[in-house]
Design an enzyme around this catalytic site. Sequence first.
Site, PDB file in Angstrom:
ATOM      1  CB  CYS A  82      37.396  38.955  48.623  1.00 58.79           C
ATOM      2  SG  CYS A  82      37.265  37.364  47.773  1.00 58.79           S
ATOM      3  CD  GLN A  83      37.069  42.795  42.592  1.00 63.72           C
ATOM      4  OE1 GLN A  83      36.948  43.608  43.503  1.00 63.72           O
ATOM      5  NE2 GLN A  83      36.423  42.942  41.450  1.00 63.72           N
TER       6      GLN A  83
END
Length: 119
Positions: A82-83
């Site tokens: 993800c981030q």
Amino acid sequence: MANKVTEEISYEELKALVGKSPTLILIDVRGEEEVAKGHIPGSINIPLNTVEGALKMDPDAFKVRYGVTKPQLDAPELVFHCQIGKRGAMATTKAHQLGYVNARNYAGAYSEWSKKEGK
């Protein structure tokens, strides 16, 4: 087995696979707006809230929806990211619950990748 710590992959390990390993399945669980700002080459965008449904899909439907072959339960290089790492870990845990025994989370996530790649 339920209390197993999420399996992780490092930047160096992932870097060695991206663009080189034919068996790497890299799933980006960020939202579309985040992905539009940049992504790891070869990643497939399956937002976190749709991961479980996607992994339960019929293989033909998965191929039509995402343009790639659905990973097998024993896929050797199934990586989520993800981030910053949290959603990737959640997706990895869900994949393990569904029987994807080798699923791993790239904990450094896109934030680390983009810094190291100078993006």
